[in-house]
Enzyme design. Structure first.
Site, PDB file in Angstrom:
ATOM      1  N   TYR A  60       0.862  -1.187   0.000  1.00 60.36           N
ATOM      2  CA  TYR A  60       0.000   0.000   0.000  1.00 60.36           C
ATOM      3  C   TYR A  60       0.892   1.229   0.000  1.00 60.36           C
ATOM      4  CZ  TYR A  60       0.178   0.298   5.258  1.00 60.36           C
ATOM      5  OH  TYR A  60       0.539   0.386   6.568  1.00 60.36           O
ATOM      6  N   GLU A 124       1.761  -0.985  -6.217  1.00 58.89           N
ATOM      7  CA  GLU A 124       1.366  -0.121  -5.098  1.00 58.89           C
ATOM      8  C   GLU A 124      -0.149   0.088  -5.146  1.00 58.89           C
ATOM      9  OE1 GLU A 124       2.837   1.339  -2.539  1.00 58.89           O
ATOM     10  OE2 GLU A 124       4.992   1.165  -2.968  1.00 58.89           O
TER      11      GLU A 124
HETATM   12 ZN   LIG Z   1       5.598  -1.476   0.540  1.00 60.22          ZN
END
Ligand SMILES: [Zn+2]
Length: 290
Positions: A60, A124
């Site tokens: 994240y 991500e």
């Molecule tokens: Zn990371």
């Protein structure tokens, strides 16, 4: 083009906050057909020894807003990047070509491999993370992550047990994407290795400070799955961190770094459902067997 589709198109492209200074960068064709945008990042290098990616690492962003996250990942000098960013609305932005080595994992280890960046694709997922309230991941975003991973797995022949969390490969440093990330939903769609966690029951536990053969067995089992954990027979700080990382991914109902029966049962169920060739032989386990 109809007015409706123009409307949809402008909505899709509205409010994607491209970092300043990025405008002059050479763009590229996205590797994934479902990536809607490319924001090229200068933060990448070559994969060492011509490695091809056979692992996916999920993260994240851990920042209060998407603008900050895009700026962090796509601006020269920050020394971080990822191949893809998945926004909360499900839009997928590619920042680094898959052939290149993005800088997402940092100091990491998995299954004896210490250059995780050279053998992985980094994704991500936009989420503020534990330091900023840690909201749930919207379903639309989860669906986009699943679709993106399935494409990469097919194109790159990434096996399910090689789809991992940043916390799995860097348990002492990282918590992302964290215990709220719905690994079970990914597994239902063929992404990631997962078994139903064993229920939490009362009983004996292994925890910080204990020195025993059972602790050694636990460390060996974690190492055989791929975790970087020293096999000492002592339940030390690093062991606690690896058990917590294991729980975040595979037994998220309680993340406390204490190896209870549910944690041990879940770990052994995972190990026995791995393809035999995927089981890691930890060096220390070989020494111990002599
Ligand atoms: Zn990371």
């Amino acid at each position: 083009m109809s007015i409706a589709s123009e409307g949809l198109d402008s909505k899709r492209h509205r409010a994607l906050p491209v970092p300043r200074g990025n405008a002059g960068m050479k763009t590229f064709t996205p590797d994934s057909s479902i990536a809607s945008d490319v924001i090229p990042s200068p933060n990448y290098g070559e994969r060492t020894k011509g490695r091809v990616p056979d692992m996916i690492v999920l993260h994240y962003t851990g920042m209060p807003d998407v603008e900050g996250a895009l700026a962090q990942l796509c601006t020269a000098g920050t020394e971080v990047s990822a191949h893809y960013i998945v926004l909360e609305d499900g839009r997928i932005v590619q920042c680094v070509p898959e052939a290149k080595r993005a800088w997402h994992a940092g100091i990491s280890t998995w299954a004896g491999e210490e250059d995780v960046n050279s053998c992985s694709i980094g994704i991500e997922i936009v989420n503020r993370g534990h330091d900023w309230g840690y909201p749930d991941f919207p379903l639309r975003q989860v669906a986009a992550v699943i679709a993106l991973c399935r494409g990469i797995m097919l194109r790159r022949n990434v096996l399910s047990h090689r789809v991992l969390a940043h916390s799995d490969v860097a348990p002492g440093r990282k918590k992302d994407p964290g215990e709220k990330f719905p690994w079970h939903s990914l597994a239902n769609s063929g992404v990631g290795h997962w078994v139903h966690p064993a229920p939490i029951v009362r009983g004996d536990t292994l925890k910080l400070g204990i020195i025993s053969e059972e602790v050694r067995d636990l460390q060996q089992a974690l190492a055989r799955y791929g975790y970087g954990v020293p096999i000492t027979g002592k339940y030390d700080g690093p062991t606690t961190e690896v058990v917590a990382a294991f729980q975040r991914h595979f037994r998220p109902a309680r993340v406390d770094g204490i190896a209870d029966l549910s944690t041990l049962t879940t770990l052994h169920a995972l190990l026995s459902s791995l393809p035999p060739e995927a089981v890691v032989t930890p060096p220390a386990a070989v020494v111990a067997a002599k």
